[in-house]
Write an enzyme that holds these catalytic residues in place. Sequence first.
Site, PDB file in Angstrom:
ATOM      1  N   ARG A 107     -50.837 -82.090   0.607  1.00 59.26           N
ATOM      2  CA  ARG A 107     -50.209 -81.671  -0.486  1.00 59.26           C
ATOM      3  C   ARG A 107     -49.405 -80.328  -0.071  1.00 59.26           C
ATOM      4  NH1 ARG A 107     -54.919 -82.915  -4.354  1.00 59.26           N
ATOM      5  NH2 ARG A 107     -54.598 -85.305  -4.740  1.00 59.26           N
ATOM      6  N   ARG A 112     -71.702 -90.140 -15.933  1.00 63.75           N
ATOM      7  CA  ARG A 112     -72.567 -89.244 -15.246  1.00 63.75           C
ATOM      8  C   ARG A 112     -73.972 -89.051 -15.540  1.00 63.75           C
ATOM      9  NH1 ARG A 112     -68.453 -84.868 -12.514  1.00 63.75           N
ATOM     10  NH2 ARG A 112     -66.734 -86.039 -12.530  1.00 63.75           N
ATOM     11  N   GLY A 168     -73.575 -81.677 -13.027  1.00 61.78           N
ATOM     12  CA  GLY A 168     -73.614 -80.574 -13.999  1.00 61.78           C
ATOM     13  C   GLY A 168     -74.901 -80.087 -14.069  1.00 61.78           C
ATOM     14  N   ARG A 201     -69.281 -77.543 -20.110  1.00 60.73           N
ATOM     15  CA  ARG A 201     -68.104 -77.298 -18.994  1.00 60.73           C
ATOM     16  C   ARG A 201     -66.902 -77.771 -19.475  1.00 60.73           C
ATOM     17  NH1 ARG A 201     -69.681 -79.338 -12.892  1.00 60.73           N
ATOM     18  NH2 ARG A 201     -69.072 -81.545 -13.895  1.00 60.73           N
ATOM     19  N   GLY A 224     -73.121 -76.207  -8.047  1.00 60.39           N
ATOM     20  CA  GLY A 224     -71.793 -75.373  -7.633  1.00 60.39           C
ATOM     21  C   GLY A 224     -71.930 -73.827  -8.069  1.00 60.39           C
TER      22      GLY A 224
HETATM   23  N1  LIG Z   1     -79.131 -72.519 -15.498  1.00 51.16           N
HETATM   24  C1  LIG Z   1     -78.170 -72.579 -16.090  1.00 51.16           C
HETATM   25  N2  LIG Z   1     -78.151 -72.527 -17.513  1.00 51.16           N
HETATM   26  C2  LIG Z   1     -76.964 -72.949 -18.249  1.00 51.16           C
HETATM   27  N3  LIG Z   1     -75.948 -73.212 -17.894  1.00 51.16           N
HETATM   28  C3  LIG Z   1     -75.702 -73.448 -16.590  1.00 51.16           C
HETATM   29  C4  LIG Z   1     -76.856 -72.982 -15.509  1.00 51.16           C
HETATM   30  N4  LIG Z   1     -76.629 -73.366 -14.352  1.00 51.16           N
HETATM   31  C5  LIG Z   1     -75.288 -73.998 -14.553  1.00 51.16           C
HETATM   32  N5  LIG Z   1     -74.828 -73.975 -15.710  1.00 51.16           N
HETATM   33  C6  LIG Z   1     -73.572 -74.367 -16.255  1.00 51.16           C
HETATM   34  O1  LIG Z   1     -73.464 -75.752 -16.337  1.00 51.16           O
HETATM   35  C7  LIG Z   1     -72.285 -76.270 -16.084  1.00 51.16           C
HETATM   36  C8  LIG Z   1     -72.285 -77.213 -14.826  1.00 51.16           C
HETATM   37  O2  LIG Z   1     -72.447 -76.495 -13.391  1.00 51.16           O
HETATM   38  P1  LIG Z   1     -71.965 -76.508 -12.291  1.00 51.16           P
HETATM   39  O3  LIG Z   1     -70.564 -76.750 -12.270  1.00 51.16           O
HETATM   40  O4  LIG Z   1     -72.301 -75.599 -11.192  1.00 51.16           O
HETATM   41  O5  LIG Z   1     -72.665 -77.971 -11.881  1.00 51.16           O
HETATM   42  P2  LIG Z   1     -72.686 -79.054 -10.586  1.00 51.16           P
HETATM   43  O6  LIG Z   1     -73.967 -79.438 -10.351  1.00 51.16           O
HETATM   44  O7  LIG Z   1     -72.006 -78.343  -9.461  1.00 51.16           O
HETATM   45  O8  LIG Z   1     -71.893 -80.290 -10.955  1.00 51.16           O
HETATM   46  P3  LIG Z   1     -70.733 -81.050 -10.284  1.00 51.16           P
HETATM   47  O9  LIG Z   1     -71.736 -81.956  -9.236  1.00 51.16           O
HETATM   48  O10 LIG Z   1     -70.136 -82.335 -11.282  1.00 51.16           O
HETATM   49  O11 LIG Z   1     -69.556 -80.327  -9.642  1.00 51.16           O
HETATM   50  C9  LIG Z   1     -71.494 -74.987 -15.693  1.00 51.16           C
HETATM   51  O12 LIG Z   1     -70.448 -74.864 -16.853  1.00 51.16           O
HETATM   52  C10 LIG Z   1     -72.287 -73.982 -15.586  1.00 51.16           C
HETATM   53  O13 LIG Z   1     -71.903 -72.777 -15.926  1.00 51.16           O
END
Ligand SMILES: Nc1ncnc2c1ncn2[C@@H]1O[C@H](COP(=O)(O)OP(=O)(O)OP(=O)(O)O)[C@@H](O)[C@H]1O
Length: 338
Positions: free
Chosen positions: A185, A289, A155, A278, A159
């Site tokens: 699949r 998490r 989070g 998210r 990504g």
């Molecule tokens: N700098 C930011 N400010 C606010 N929201 C953000 C920022 N960066 C990412 N987000 C939002 O936070 C949420 C989580 O981001 P993301 O899915 O990229 O995390 P992740 O680290 O890839 O998570 P996971 O490891 O679970 O896949 C998304 O909804 C994204 O749009």
Amino acid sequence: MASSTALMEDRMERSPNPGSPPGNSLEGQLESFSLLPHKTEEENEETAQTATPGVSDILSVRGETSENTPMGTSGQSKKGIVDMLYNNRPKELETRPRYIDAHPEARLVLQAFFSAVLAEEPEDVYAFARQYFSQRVKVPKEELLRPLVICGPSGVGKGTLMNMLFEEFGGYFGFSVSHTTRAPRPGEVEGVHYNFTSRDAMEAAIEEGRFLEFARVHTNLYGTSLEAVRQVQRAGKVCVLDIDVQGVIKVKETDVNPHYVFIAPPSVEHLEARLRGRGTESAKDIETRLGAARAEIEYGLAKGNFEHVVVNDTLEKAYADLKTTLVGFYSHLAAKTA
Ligand SMILES: Nc1ncnc2c1ncn2[C@@H]1O[C@H](COP(=O)(O)OP(=O)(O)OP(=O)(O)O)[C@@H](O)[C@H]1O
């Protein structure tokens, strides 16, 4: 502006030094394509006659002494090929440095490929080339781009940041293809979506240390093999490894030698807000998490575990910081940002 054909010819060959030794001249270079130790002269002649005219012309230039001896079915002479490649070169190309001088490895790769084609005589040369270049070109280890580990709690925005990176630097980065023991699949393609394998084979490979990291999900195994990472590297790309702290600890025990970047949230409260915002996990899952996140952040911020920490506060600032860091790691990215 020079035509693309002229540019290509120029990139293939241009000798700024007429007195250079034969091995460096165009003729010398064409002669060096004669890598056919496994074939007799008659067999080579036969190959030259069945190949396309362009290839046969080049393949048939194999060290004959007379400059004007006709060779190949087209009767093209060594001199004729030299003329073909040298003459009519636009004047504006004369001052450019010769690409092939800076990249002698290009010639070695092509020589080896020609040898392999002639040794194996594949029916489908395109398929053969795809397999050959994806698996068999041995890039010296020191030439491979170091992979990039991106780690951070769920989070935090890994990504999101990687999507921005891929959008700006598409061809420069790549993900490795994971292995799995689960069945494909519908629509999933072997070697594209996953490398599908049996449990026995994967367990044996893990036992032999051929996996960078792996995980059991329900009854199946998933993992990243060292070979999958190498494939991305051999394609000239930075292999991005989006892994958790456990994965980082495992990678550090290998000789993969990546760069390490940790993505940290401004606070655990921010992280929680992003996970909830998210909306892809249940409340229970979010708790799990967040529970893991505290220890991960502690490891990520501890001195020496990562080369750089990007705090993902404002997305734009975080991306700019990530980009600057990566240009520092991989100098060839600078050309793209210039
Ligand atoms: N700098 C930011 N400010 C606010 N929201 C953000 C920022 N960066 C990412 N987000 C939002 O936070 C949420 C989580 O981001 P993301 O899915 O990229 O995390 P992740 O680290 O890839 O998570 P996971 O490891 O679970 O896949 C998304 O909804 C994204 O749009």
